[in-house]
Motif scaffolding. Structure first.
Motif, PDB file in Angstrom:
ATOM      1  N   GLY A   1       0.827  -1.213   0.000  1.00 20.53           N
ATOM      2  CA  GLY A   1       0.000   0.000   0.000  1.00 20.53           C
ATOM      3  C   GLY A   1       0.858   1.259   0.000  1.00 20.53           C
ATOM      4  N   LEU A   2       0.516   2.191   0.862  1.00 22.25           N
ATOM      5  CA  LEU A   2       1.259   3.456   0.942  1.00 22.25           C
ATOM      6  C   LEU A   2       2.581   3.218   1.683  1.00 22.25           C
ATOM      7  N   ASN A   3       3.459   2.502   1.003  1.00 21.76           N
ATOM      8  CA  ASN A   3       4.682   1.982   1.602  1.00 21.76           C
ATOM      9  C   ASN A   3       5.862   2.879   1.211  1.00 21.76           C
ATOM     10  N   VAL A   4       6.283   3.719   2.132  1.00 14.31           N
ATOM     11  CA  VAL A   4       7.372   4.664   1.856  1.00 14.31           C
ATOM     12  C   VAL A   4       8.658   3.926   1.494  1.00 14.31           C
ATOM     13  N   ASP A   5       8.941   2.810   2.165  1.00 18.24           N
ATOM     14  CA  ASP A   5      10.164   2.054   1.879  1.00 18.24           C
ATOM     15  C   ASP A   5      10.148   1.497   0.457  1.00 18.24           C
ATOM     16  N   ALA A   6       8.999   1.010   0.015  1.00 15.20           N
ATOM     17  CA  ALA A   6       8.890   0.484  -1.348  1.00 15.20           C
ATOM     18  C   ALA A   6       9.099   1.593  -2.373  1.00 15.20           C
ATOM     19  N   VAL A   7       8.578   2.773  -2.095  1.00 12.63           N
ATOM     20  CA  VAL A   7       8.769   3.919  -2.993  1.00 12.63           C
ATOM     21  C   VAL A   7      10.243   4.293  -3.070  1.00 12.63           C
ATOM     22  N   GLN A   8      10.879   4.356  -1.915  1.00 12.15           N
ATOM     23  CA  GLN A   8      12.297   4.728  -1.893  1.00 12.15           C
ATOM     24  C   GLN A   8      13.133   3.710  -2.670  1.00 12.15           C
ATOM     25  N   ALA A   9      12.861   2.435  -2.476  1.00  8.75           N
ATOM     26  CA  ALA A   9      13.619   1.395  -3.182  1.00  8.75           C
ATOM     27  C   ALA A   9      13.413   1.514  -4.688  1.00  8.75           C
ATOM     28  N   CYS A  10      12.183   1.732  -5.102  1.00 10.10           N
ATOM     29  CA  CYS A  10      11.866   1.868  -6.527  1.00 10.10           C
ATOM     30  C   CYS A  10      12.621   3.046  -7.136  1.00 10.10           C
ATOM     31  N   LEU A  11      12.572   4.185  -6.483  1.00  7.23           N
ATOM     32  CA  LEU A  11      13.184   5.390  -7.034  1.00  7.23           C
ATOM     33  C   LEU A  11      14.708   5.288  -7.036  1.00  7.23           C
ATOM     34  N   ARG A  12      15.276   4.723  -5.995  1.00  8.40           N
ATOM     35  CA  ARG A  12      16.735   4.573  -5.947  1.00  8.40           C
ATOM     36  C   ARG A  12      17.220   3.605  -7.022  1.00  8.40           C
ATOM     37  N   ALA A  13      16.361   2.669  -7.411  1.00  9.74           N
ATOM     38  CA  ALA A  13      16.719   1.711  -8.462  1.00  9.74           C
ATOM     39  C   ALA A  13      16.499   2.273  -9.857  1.00  9.74           C
ATOM     40  N   GLY A  14      15.962   3.497  -9.943  1.00  9.40           N
ATOM     41  CA  GLY A  14      15.766   4.130 -11.245  1.00  9.40           C
ATOM     42  C   GLY A  14      14.321   4.276 -11.682  1.00  9.40           C
ATOM     43  N   GLY A  15      13.374   4.011 -10.800  1.00 10.10           N
ATOM     44  CA  GLY A  15      11.969   4.159 -11.147  1.00 10.10           C
ATOM     45  C   GLY A  15      11.629   5.583 -11.554  1.00 10.10           C
TER      46      GLY A  15
END
Length: 298
Positions: free
Chosen positions: A81-95
């Protein structure tokens, strides 16, 4: 084949649903990339309701040279859901895009009857999902954005990524844009003509005035098995009255009952041109603004 009046050379499709997926999809990651490259497109974005597509995009781009392939994440229950850690991981990986929840929002549940489902054979939820009695919202009982969303917006802005509004309600849209208008967040209003959010022209104008960019999606005007496929005249009127700089054109394709994503974009672009949208405007909508959103025009 004769040359089309509207060239797809240098254009982008920032919204394609590809296989593998939990829903049935008509094209794979590689299929979509090859079709777009062969049409002369500059880049595509892979989207999945259930997982990040960042790694898939990277692998696809290596398999299909000659086109950029981007990924992102949809904040539905499978990723927390509204998972800040998942967002951070995605963006750091190039999302490149973070979509707010789609099929798991409360607004989606109220519109379609359950979370996780469109009520179609190829895109239906499990029995367990149908027992969910409350979907995800991004506002509290007082209409204020929940704290997780504030952290997510900060991360998206920091990484110069796109915030896709997905399937949130009108009230949530206004709360979101009221906040992001004071930041430099790139907010893309997902398929405004679809049943979620189904924005009329005055509402869409207000949201674009607040800084949002509307993502017209081609398959909205096909979607033959559904009970809601609006006329293309809605998109034509909106573009004509608001102007080209507040719109992009994506396909949102990949469903088995819709055209190939490239063909869906081609047909809608040609139809908009036939209705009176000039070629210069279509270039802004299909090339210039998507390139700005994705960060390719720096």
């Amino acid at each position: 084949m004769f040359n089309p009046r509207i060239s797809l050379e240098g254009t982008y499709d920032l919204h394609i649903h590809t296989a593998p997926d939990l829903f049935f999809r008509y094209v794979s990651d590689v299929d979509a990339a090859e079709s777009a490259r062969d049409a002369g497109m500059a880049g595509i974005m892979l989207k999945c309701h259930h997982e990040s597509t960042v790694s898939r995009a990277l692998l696809t781009e290596k398999q299909v040279p000659g086109i950029r392939v981007y990924g992102g994440i949809v904040l539905n229950r499978p990723v927390g859901g509204l998972n800040v850690d998942a967002v951070q991981a995605c963006l750091r990986a190039g999302g490149k895009e973070v979509w707010l929840p789609t099929t798991d929002t409360e607004f989606h549940r109220l519109t379609f009857g359950s979370v996780g489902s469109y009520g179609l054979r190829s895109m239906d939820s499990s029995t367990k999902q149908k027992n969910v009695t409350k979907g995800i919202t991004i506002i509290d009982d007082n209409g204020h954005l929940v704290s997780e969303i504030l952290d997510i917006i900060d991360l998206i802005t920091e990484h110069d990524a796109i915030l896709g509004t997905a399937h949130i309600s009108h009230e949530e849209l206004f709360a979101l844009l009221e906040y992001t208008r004071h930041h430099k967040t790139k907010v893309l209003i997902t398929h405004p003509d679809f049943r979620v959010p189904n924005l009329d022209l005055p509402t869409l104008r207000k949201l674009t005035d607040m800084g949002g960019i509307a993502e017209i999606v081609a398959v909205d005007y096909f979607n033959l098995p559904t009970h809601h496929h609006p006329p293309l005249s809605r998109a034509y009127q909106a573009i004509s009255e608001i102007g080209p700089y507040k719109f992009i054109l994506s396909s949102d394709g990949g469903q088995p009952f819709n055209p190939n994503p490239v063909e869906a974009i081609r047909v809608v672009a040609e139809a908009l041109f036939e209705m009176g949208i000039q070629q210069e405007w279509l270039k802004i909508i299909m090339s210039d603004t998507p390139a700005f959103l994705i960060g390719e025009n720096k």
